[in-house]
Scaffold this motif. Sequence first.
Motif, short mmCIF file in Angstrom:
data_model
loop_
_atom_site.label_atom_id
_atom_site.label_comp_id
_atom_site.label_asym_id
_atom_site.label_seq_id
_atom_site.Cartn_x
_atom_site.Cartn_y
_atom_site.Cartn_z
N VAL A 179 0.84 -1.20 0.00
CA VAL A 179 0.00 0.00 0.00
C VAL A 179 0.87 1.25 0.00
N VAL A 180 1.92 1.26 0.82
CA VAL A 180 2.83 2.41 0.88
C VAL A 180 3.42 2.70 -0.49
N LEU A 181 4.00 1.67 -1.11
CA LEU A 181 4.63 1.87 -2.42
C LEU A 181 3.61 2.31 -3.47
N GLY A 182 2.39 1.77 -3.38
CA GLY A 182 1.38 2.11 -4.38
C GLY A 182 1.01 3.58 -4.36
N TRP A 183 0.79 4.14 -3.17
CA TRP A 183 0.36 5.55 -3.12
C TRP A 183 1.52 6.51 -3.29
N LEU A 184 2.72 6.10 -2.93
CA LEU A 184 3.88 6.94 -3.26
C LEU A 184 4.10 6.98 -4.77
N GLU A 185 3.81 5.87 -5.44
CA GLU A 185 3.89 5.86 -6.90
C GLU A 185 2.86 6.83 -7.49
#
Length: 623
Positions: A179-185
Amino acid sequence: MIVRSRSQKLALAFAIFLLVFGLAWLPRLIAASPGILNVYTRPTQPILLNAPSNDEYCDLLQAHSATTDGLTSPSITLAALLSTLEVMQSHFYTIWQGQWPHAIDWTAAVMGTQVSATLTAMTETWWHRISRAPSDPYTQEDQEHENTINRYFTQITSFYFGENAFSLRTQAYDDMLWVVLGWLEGVSFIQRHSALHYIPSGVPHQVSKPSSWNSTQWYGQQFVPQFAHRARVFYDLAAKGWGTSLCGGGMVWNPHLAPYKNAITNQLFISASVAMYLRFPGDDNASPFTFKNPVRPATGLPPARAHDPQYLENAVEAYQWLKISGMTNRKGLYIDGFHIQGWRGGKNGSTGTGKCDLRNEQVYTYNQGVILSGLRGLWEATGSRSYLEDGHQLIQNVIAATGWESRGTKWRWHWSGLGRNGVMEEACDSSGTCSQNGHTFKGIFFHHLALFCGRLPKTGFTAEDFITFGADDRLAAWHDKNCEGYGPWLRNNAQAAYLTRDNDGEFGTWWGIPAGTERRNSRSMVDEAGFDVAPEDGTDYRNKGVPLDDTWTLPDDQRRQHWESRNEIGSAPFAEKQSEDKEMTKKIDWDPNNRGRGRTVETQSGGLAVLRALWNVVDSRRQ
């Protein structure tokens, strides 16, 4: 008080029944009606080029690798990439739900990541095209590109509300970090698109085209605080998985199971930590509130500043631990992880040796990928070339483990560790037994390889305690040359993946065999190769489920207690697979990629990722 007659009560009860019945059956009615479904999931395709057939694509790929003369823009690879995105979103995504309905929580987070990364590739490609003639007026083609990007971005914003965030907060630590990586993307895409085509955003590392035709801020900027807040909340939750009492450090995978320090959770923590340092814009949203007692008022989260050095410290410490953990095999590939010998935890249980000494030799493709974006970020944040060297060595180990050197020989179908005949493969692909987890893995690898092989910035940035580094000409040339050298292998995998498309444009999971291959031909491949893909000491819990035994479960695990109460103590079974396996494919034909779960949103995302890697790393640089 309102008094109703018996007939009124019956009528009211019947109305409520119809309402509940209608809501329950609405999704099925929509799915059963192509006309209704089209309204939500198959809008008119705005500017995408017609996708080439499998044969046309392969012929053009070969021609493209031989010469760069006379290339049109977008190239055939870009056309295939955009078509793959269109199929993924029109066949598998429903905007009224804000979801890919058949994805599970963590794979849905990865789907969002893949879409955002593809949008970044699209906006950068567009900018390079229009930057050739800065004096040209805003054209109809510009409007079509903007409309296409806005269309898919709207789906990402819809997913923000459709994501099962409450459930994910209680799941494994790796699920939280996706989830973290997804929204930072998503944040990175917004900043990139805004900086290239609108007024400067003021965010470090971004450039603005002086002749931008838009003089106002892009509307997508309003979603940055929401995306950043979710990334921050889930990072804080996941960081609780780090500890030094066992194995001297490392993240545990799942708080609901016996301690298991695995590659993917630690790699995700590294990549997410350095991404938070480099890309997180800060967050002053105090939600979710906590109540310490009924008397005191609610207290919210404190503000989180952008580019907090603590994030970088976490990433550096985590990679140092991972590197000395012994979590690689003789091929230089990451195995899955470690348990602790003799651990019988719980309130009064033993911690055993306290060391990572029960090794699971299982090798997955995504365990070789996620660390790549972390290593790229660590170089940018520290300037240490060793991180890039480690990344390139890992990629070269992966390429060797796909049988790249054996392609075209009599040994081409023999298992090499991560594939055969130069094509990446999950161990479960050839047997058609991959779970929804396994379907997602190859796409994750190629997504992070593309991030790693992005061109290095030439200049750094300094502001108070936030520092990044740029590459000199020599380092940039060395990095680019290495990544360019992966081009033939990338093209080979993109071609293999594209050949698995069926008549609907949907990708299969086993890239080593083209769509439409007859059973007798695939059977001969199986017989010739032997398909010796399972390591002797590996536990494939990602596709078969978690074993209900002392090594994997907590002492008070009710599933295990239930089994032991009804059976003799001995070899424990695997836990039931997740709900992902309840929906099985209905297609029955000779196509090996229609076995098991068949073609899914996860297999489509794999095709999207490998095509994007080919485009970003190779073909976009040859225009």
